[in-house]
Design an enzyme around this catalytic site. Structure first.
Site, short mmCIF file in Angstrom:
data_model
loop_
_atom_site.label_atom_id
_atom_site.label_comp_id
_atom_site.label_asym_id
_atom_site.label_seq_id
_atom_site.Cartn_x
_atom_site.Cartn_y
_atom_site.Cartn_z
N HIS A 1 -43.81 -72.35 -2.50
CA HIS A 1 -44.94 -71.60 -3.06
C HIS A 1 -44.43 -70.48 -3.96
CE1 HIS A 1 -43.69 -69.39 0.54
NE2 HIS A 1 -44.14 -68.29 -0.05
N GLU B 1 -47.57 -67.61 6.72
CA GLU B 1 -48.39 -66.56 6.11
C GLU B 1 -49.67 -67.14 5.55
OE1 GLU B 1 -45.84 -64.97 3.08
OE2 GLU B 1 -45.78 -66.83 1.95
N ARG C 1 -35.04 -68.38 -1.97
CA ARG C 1 -35.46 -68.62 -3.36
C ARG C 1 -34.85 -69.92 -3.87
NH1 ARG C 1 -33.26 -63.33 -4.35
NH2 ARG C 1 -34.82 -61.72 -3.85
N HIS D 1 -40.13 -70.41 3.14
CA HIS D 1 -39.74 -69.66 4.33
C HIS D 1 -39.42 -70.61 5.48
CE1 HIS D 1 -41.23 -66.24 2.14
NE2 HIS D 1 -42.47 -66.68 2.17
#
Length: 322
Positions: free
Chosen positions: A178, A120, A198, A103
């Site tokens: 991740h 996150e 991605r 991200h």
């Protein structure tokens, strides 16, 4: 009006890697579809949850924000960039591996208009034997070596795999490569963003039968090759009715506590509090009112609320804005 704890109707998202495990929490899922994400508390163009209790029942979180502003959410309860609620709370059911992804942060110049970056954290609610995640690159990987590995279809050689168990916690700052893998059930607290780049998706088709898009150039641009500050821990609690800090970022604090006797708490005066019931049952009391707590429940406690009390036996996460 006087503020009170808010509970929401989740928005469920079909995902190629999802399943039906969220039904164990008593949620009614769309029939016959692989549900990967339950957006439990959200105020985003791609999903806005609605209040199900009290005087505000039927209103979306965005409408509550527009009507009651800082009186409910506190001086820190807004994204300065978007004006929206700053966090997104999810439950994730991973029956298959998620894509290897990364991200961006808030400063990336190719962010979609109106979007935030995405830092996150994950808390593992349940994990099947042998479950693992992908958590960062190997220490020797550079942009050049990663690009070469992608070109030669050897990207997985660059990844670090980590075994996981229930109770493990992972902080995932923007820029951390991740992926959740099959066999885990996760609570996720994140910036209010739906932007994912991605790197690799196992050459599988999406729900429409077509290959899912990859975002190689954006991914290579935003990865923190020198380290992002990611941290992980096994969250064993020595005492009940105390909070253990799991993650601290500019965007959120996340803590874990074990409720075993009645616990009196005060709401943060400048920030709302998100409360997640990881396991167990109990009751949330405020004034003369109360709400039942059960595994999988998520609540928003408005900023500056009067003192509230918890009773029962449960494991809890709470999050607020620092």
């Amino acid at each position: 009006m006087k503020s009170y704890p808010l509970k929401f109707q989740p928005e469920f998202k079909e995902r190629v890697w999802g399943g039906r495990a969220l039904e164990q929490f008593g949620f009614e899922l769309p029939p016959g579809r692989p549900i990967g994400e339950g957006w439990m508390i959200g105020d985003h163009p791609n999903g806005t949850t609605k209040v199900v209790n009290g005087e505000l029942a039927g209103l979306g979180l965005d409408e509550v924000r527009e009507r009651h502003g800082k009186a409910f959410f506190g001086a820190k309860g807004y994204s300065e960039k978007t004006g929206r609620f700053p966090l997104l709370l999810k439950l994730l059911d991973c029956q298959d591996d998620l894509s290897v992804q990364v991200h961006p942060n808030d400063l990336y110049d190719r962010l979609p208009e109106g979007e935030l970056g995405k830092t996150e954290m994950w808390y593992i609610l349940d994990a099947k034997p042998g479950a693992k995640i992908i958590y960062g690159l190997r220490p020797d990987i550079t942009r050049e070596t990663l690009a070469e590995a992608i070109q030669n279809n050897r990207i997985m050689d660059c990844m670090q795999e980590v075994p996981v168990a229930a109770g493990d916690s992972f902080y995932i700052p923007a820029g951390t490569v991740h992926a959740l893998c099959s066999g885990v059930l996760v609570a996720e607290i994140q910036q209010n963003s739906d932007t994912t780049y991605r790197l690799y998706d196992y050459d599988r088709p999406g729900l429409d039968g077509k290959p899912r898009d990859l975002h190689i150039e954006d991914s290579l641009n935003v990865i923190a090759y020198e380290g992002s500050g990611a941290t992980r821990m096994t969250t064993e609690l020595e005492r009940s009715n105390e909070w253990l800090q799991l993650a601290a970022s500019p965007y959120f604090i996340v803590e874990k506590g074990r409720l075993e006797t009645e616990w009196s708490l005060a709401a943060n005066s400048e920030s709302f509090t998100l409360l997640v019931v990881c396991d167990g049952t109990g009751t949330l009391h405020w004034g003369e009112h109360k709400l039942a707590l059960r595994t999988g429940d998520c609540f928003l406690l408005p900023a500056g609320s009067s003192e509230y009390r918890l009773s029962g036996e449960a494991t809890l996460l709470r999050s607020y804005i620092p």
